[in-house]
Scaffold this motif. Structure first.
Motif: not given
Length: 456
Positions: A114-123, A134-135, A139-140, A377-381
């Motif tokens: 969760a730490v990594c998920a929030v730190k490296y999330r995108e919009q 995947m993010y 990004n990390g 799926v959104e990561f790809f498409l």
């Protein structure tokens, strides 16, 4: 088809075998030690943040509380009823002890995720926060590790339709047909309508439903389970003794129980524990990345509670009920074993309660995994895939309810484990970042969070 099934079965034996279990436990133990047992020592702070997290505290689409409930909607499922029973059937009472050990190290894994998920999330293009393995890989880590990101997303997108959709719908249809005579197709259609009413509204609606339904179902099951334990109070001490004894010594054959070696207790306890709480698989951080949180550490402290609640509380109640009631020596396995334990203690309606619990647990799993799948799926498409994915997700539900899913279950279970490989590699490589932001957070008295500006 048989050759393909045998091949996938061979792969399954590897990915759920000793090396994978060592990897999952090893990374979790490494993180727990690196964090100086913080996830265990700060569990009280986690619950405090969870209570305060019922309202928004930052940028995101859902509250921190809703994020945890969404993640629990996917983790509190058939693993808590059928998975625990299978572990005890194959590994003996000692398997429950190794489920506990998996949870204790898994709390550190879930925190780091969760730490990594929030730190490296995108919009994304719609302005919504997206994140997960995947993010934080993208990004990390450096470009040399990027290939792990599409690997995780690919495994996750396919596994979601199996482990998170068709298999769950099939389980609900089967248990309702067995206990109440409801036709499988009828269950499938109703489930499809209920699922569509939630998932077509995206994460905001999933979070809103999860924050109401998950606490209700979890508390109800816990109360029923505690009643079963209370009625078997005289055997509870012996049950705990069996758990600790058989964690380190072989279980002898007894009644319908065939006996089990210590390695079986470890293997099945760890495997079913991971299957139940999903610590290390990388699914839960996808939900936590959408949280309206003050920062990575805040959400990490809340996220780690998912493993504690799922395994230390819910799975323990199931396991102890099975052992204390004496049902574990009956020769039954899976959901039938748990049902027997409750029916033996609460004759006339105990089995029905398990059938209803299993149905609700499976339904919420379908909701939670729909979000995990769509983000993979959104990561790809991109965002154009969201509505078509949600429609396809709903269509798959009645198909799963009425189909023979032997191969699908095997494939999904295999891909589910394979999700863990890129995720655990990323967590190990990003562990210095996790340790650093955690140290800074507690050095400041928990008053501030490090920068978490979304990646471009």
């Amino acid at each position: 088809m048989e050759a393909l099934s045998n091949f996938v079965g061979w792969i399954n034996g590897i990915v759920w075998g000793p090396l994978m279990l060592v990897l999952i436990l090893g990374v979790g133990l490494f993180l727990q030690v690196g964090l100086k047992l913080m996830p265990i020592l700060k569990i009280g702070k986690g619950f405090s943040l969870l209570w305060n997290g019922r309202t928004a505290h930052g940028d995101g689409q859902i509250t921190p509380f809703q994020a945890l409930m969404t993640s629990l909607s996917a983790t509190i499922g058939t693993g808590n009823i059928a998975g625990v029973a299978t572990a005890v059937f194959l590994g003996g009472p000692g398997a429950l002890f190794w489920m506990w050990m998996t949870a204790l190290v898994g709390m550190a894994t879930k925190y780091a995720e969760a730490v990594c998920a929030v730190k490296y999330r995108e919009q994304d293009e719609l302005g919504n926060y997206v994140g997960g393995p995947m993010y934080y890989i993208k990004n990390g880590l450096g470009k040399g590790w990027y290939w792990l990101a599409p690997a995780f997303a690919g495994f996750g997108a396919i596994a979601a339709f199996g482990i998170g959709n068709t298999v769950q719908a099939n389980g609900v249809a089967d248990v309702l047909n067995t206990n109440f005579g409801i036709p499988e197709i009828g269950t499938g259609v109703v489930l499809m309508i209920l699922t569509g009413g939630v998932v077509l509204g995206g994460i905001s609606r999933i979070g809103a439903v999860a924050e109401k339904l998950v606490p209700l179902m979890a508390v109800s099951y816990i109360l029923i389970g505690l009643l079963v334990l209370l009625l078997n109070a005289g055997e509870l001490g012996n049950a705990l003794s069996l758990v600790f004894t058989h964690a380190f010594t072989p279980s002898a054959a007894e009644g319908g129980f065939a006996g089990a070696a210590v390695w079986a207790a470890i293997r099945f306890g760890v495997a079913r524990g991971v299957f139940s709480n999903e610590a290390g698989l990388g699914s839960a951080p996808i939900a936590h990345a959408a949280a309206e949180t003050a920062g990575p550490v805040n959400q990490g402290l809340i996220a780690m509670l998912g493993t504690f609640i799922d395994t230390i509380i819910v799975c323990s109640i199931t396991g102890l009920a099975i052992i204390a009631s004496g049902a574990w020596t009956s020769g039954e396995s899976g959901a039938a074993l748990t049902s027997l334990a409750f029916e033996t203690t609460l004759p006339g309606f105990g089995g029905y309660l398990i059938a209803i619990s299993l149905s609700v647990f499976a339904f919420t799993t379908i909701l939670g995994w729909s979000y995990y799948g769509e983000k993979c799926v959104e990561f790809f498409l991109g965002v154009k895939s969201l509505v078509p994915f949600r429609i396809l997700w709903c269509i798959a539900v009645p198909l799963g309810a009425t189909a023979n899913l032997g191969f699908i279950w095997l494939l999904a279970d295999t891909l589910n484990a394979m999700m863990a490989i890129p995720n655990l590699i990323a967590l190990a490589l990003l562990s210095p970042v996790v340790f650093k932001v955690t140290k800074e957070f507690f050095a400041s008295g928990g008053a501030t969070e490090p920068d978490q500006t979304p990646a471009e």
